[in-house]
Design a protein around this motif. Structure first.
Motif, PDB file in Angstrom:
ATOM      1  N   ASP A 126       5.094  -7.119   6.450  1.00 42.40           N
ATOM      2  CA  ASP A 126       4.443  -5.829   6.673  1.00 42.40           C
ATOM      3  C   ASP A 126       4.952  -5.226   7.971  1.00 42.40           C
ATOM      4  O   ASP A 126       5.012  -5.905   8.997  1.00 42.40           O
ATOM      5  N   PHE A 127       5.315  -3.952   7.903  1.00 44.40           N
ATOM      6  CA  PHE A 127       5.846  -3.265   9.080  1.00 44.40           C
ATOM      7  C   PHE A 127       4.798  -2.311   9.674  1.00 44.40           C
ATOM      8  O   PHE A 127       3.704  -2.142   9.134  1.00 44.40           O
ATOM      9  N   GLU A 199      -5.192   0.536   4.339  1.00 46.46           N
ATOM     10  CA  GLU A 199      -3.986   1.102   4.945  1.00 46.46           C
ATOM     11  C   GLU A 199      -3.126   1.684   3.829  1.00 46.46           C
ATOM     12  O   GLU A 199      -2.728   0.973   2.905  1.00 46.46           O
ATOM     13  N   GLU A 201       0.105   2.653   2.331  1.00 49.65           N
ATOM     14  CA  GLU A 201       1.502   2.285   2.565  1.00 49.65           C
ATOM     15  C   GLU A 201       2.290   2.410   1.267  1.00 49.65           C
ATOM     16  O   GLU A 201       1.729   2.501   0.182  1.00 49.65           O
ATOM     17  N   ASP A 231      -2.819  -2.137   2.217  1.00 45.33           N
ATOM     18  CA  ASP A 231      -2.861  -3.365   3.025  1.00 45.33           C
ATOM     19  C   ASP A 231      -4.244  -3.472   3.683  1.00 45.33           C
ATOM     20  O   ASP A 231      -4.443  -3.050   4.819  1.00 45.33           O
ATOM     21  N   LYS A 251      -5.341  -9.669   7.943  1.00 44.06           N
ATOM     22  CA  LYS A 251      -4.487  -9.037   6.932  1.00 44.06           C
ATOM     23  C   LYS A 251      -4.257  -9.952   5.739  1.00 44.06           C
ATOM     24  O   LYS A 251      -3.383  -9.670   4.925  1.00 44.06           O
ATOM     25  N   THR A 347       1.333   1.723   7.859  1.00 42.01           N
ATOM     26  CA  THR A 347       0.412   2.794   7.474  1.00 42.01           C
ATOM     27  C   THR A 347       1.064   4.151   7.668  1.00 42.01           C
ATOM     28  O   THR A 347       1.686   4.412   8.695  1.00 42.01           O
TER      29      THR A 347
HETATM   30 CA    CA Z   1      -0.145  -2.790   7.253  1.00 43.53          CA
END
Ligand code: CA
Length: 419
Positions: A126-127, A199, A201, A231, A251, A347
């Motif tokens: 995840d970025f 989130e 994404e 997320d 997370k 996000t």
């Molecule tokens: Ca995230």
């Protein structure tokens, strides 16, 4: 290819269908009669790819790849096979197709199908590559002067998530319990998350394995397609656990993805440039063409038994680092990437308040609750809330959609350790 490609399949030419011939997204479905297998969405139908393969209508080498509950086997065949299948499907499903009589019996009503995860998630990263999101969160926690961490404009920040927690749209999400330490508390405590959040994404799916550093161009070629991705995040658990190694249990509850892989080929007409660079990127991450996509995104929230309110609208173009740049960065260390790796974009938020892709930002850390059309207010998610993400790229008389990305919050367990 920016105009509608007309199909002989009913509803596939409707202006509002998410699944015209231009799209042809890949999923895994089952029915009362059929075990989970690969399928392609067209109009309000699904083409049974296992049956199409068995009938000799599609052939990918000498091994069957579609009678499987995942697209990984096909992805591993590489970009030439990806292009060949897409061309073949367009031929079979377009108006005037010679094989219509053979294909038609292999169509299944979407209404009769259950959708499953479309691929085996090999690993999940995840970025944190949405600049407005990073600015908003940084402003809340560190003040406007130091909102962006010093590395932010130079590399896409990420962390290794859990593939095991990725679920398909429609899966309930249980409010997690965890260790939290409110500011006014002396000691931490274990409790259900009181600041559970979404989130907004996009997820990019790696379709070609690599072993060693790859360029941004090679990374773009290695991406198979995209999904919507929520997320889920427990802000209170994260605030206490994250230093110094980043998010962990906050997370790890669940990450919901949409059930259809929209291929890079379907999105090709919608390529868009990255935002203006404030600092030149080092050569290994530099832009080499438009690698974002013009995809309208929205978030809806429906309290239990009540209608949904759209709480945010934004666009995938708001992301600062493309999935190709994220993937290139991921390999700089020599990190091997696998077929089926999933990369969360981070996000996505626009620059104005109604464009914010999380409740953390929409309610500004819980200080400014938002009001839904039902009159109810939200700081963070309540039990029974159903969250939905939508995505659409708009062509000339057609839409490329992703299908639903929905999850309902179910209450935390009274005693998570009761046996
Ligand atoms: Ca995230």
């Amino acid at each position: 290819m920016t105009q509608l490609i007309r199909s002989w399949v009913a509803r596939a030419n409707d202006a509002d269908t998410p699944f015209p011939v231009n799209n042809l997204p890949y999923g895994v479905f089952s029915t009362a009669m059929l075990e989970p297998r690969c399928g392609v969405a067209i109009g309000d139908k699904i083409l049974d790819m296992a049956a199409a393969e068995a009938a000799g209508l599609v052939r990918m080498g000498d091994k069957a790849v579609f009678d499987a509950p995942a697209w990984n086997g096909f992805m591993a065949l590489g970009p030439e096979a990806w292009a060949a299948l897409r061309a073949r499907l367009i031929t079979l499903l377009s108006e005037g197709a010679a094989e219509r009589a053979e294909v038609e019996p292999l169509l299944v009503d979407q209404a009769d199908a259950d959708l499953h995860l479309p691929f085996r998630v090999a690993e999940y990263t995840d970025f944190y590559a949405g600049k407005n999101h990073a600015l908003n969160v940084g402003t809340m926690f560190r003040g406007p002067e130091n909102a962006l961490p010093p590395n932010w404009l130079h590399l896409p920040i990420g962390y290794n998530g859990r593939a095991s927690s990725v679920v398909v749209s429609g899966t309930d999400v249980r409010r997690p319990c965890g260790q939290v330490k409110p500011r006014d508390a002396e000691e931490p405590r274990f409790q259900p998350s009181a600041r559970f959040d979404l989130e907004l994404e996009m997820g990019a799916i790696v379709g070609t394995a690599s072993d060693g550093p790859i360029s941004v161009k090679e990374a773009d070629d290695a991406i198979f397609g995209y999904v919507l991705l929520n997320d889920w995040s427990a802000r209170d658990i994260q605030a206490w656990e994250y230093q110094p190694l980043g998010p962990f249990q906050a997370k790890a509850t669940a990450t919901t993805i949409s059930p259809w892989i929209v291929t890079k080929a379907a999105l090709e007409p919608f390529r868009a440039d990255a935002p203006t660079r404030e600092k030149a990127l080092l050569p290994h991450l530099a832009d080499v063409g438009p690698m974002l996509y013009d995809i309208d995104l929205a978030v809806t929230l429906a309290p239990e038994g009540k209608p949904a309110t759209t709480i945010a609208r934004t666009n995938y173009r708001e992301i600062y680092y493309s999935a190709a740049q994220q993937l290139a960065h991921h390999t700089t260390s020599g990190c091997p990437m696998r077929v089926g790796d999933l990369l969360g974009s981070g996000t996505i938020s626009g620059s104005t308040k109604p464009e914010r892709g999380s409740l953390l930002e929409l309610s500004w850390g819980g200080k400014e609750p938002i009001t839904l059309e039902t009159g109810e207010q939200r700081r963070f998610l309540e039990d029974g809330d159903t969250l939905g993400l939508t995505g659409a790229a708009h062509g000339d008389g057609y839409t490329i959609g992703f299908g639903p990305c929905v999850g309902t919050i179910v209450p935390a367990l009274d005693d998570p350790y009761a046996r």
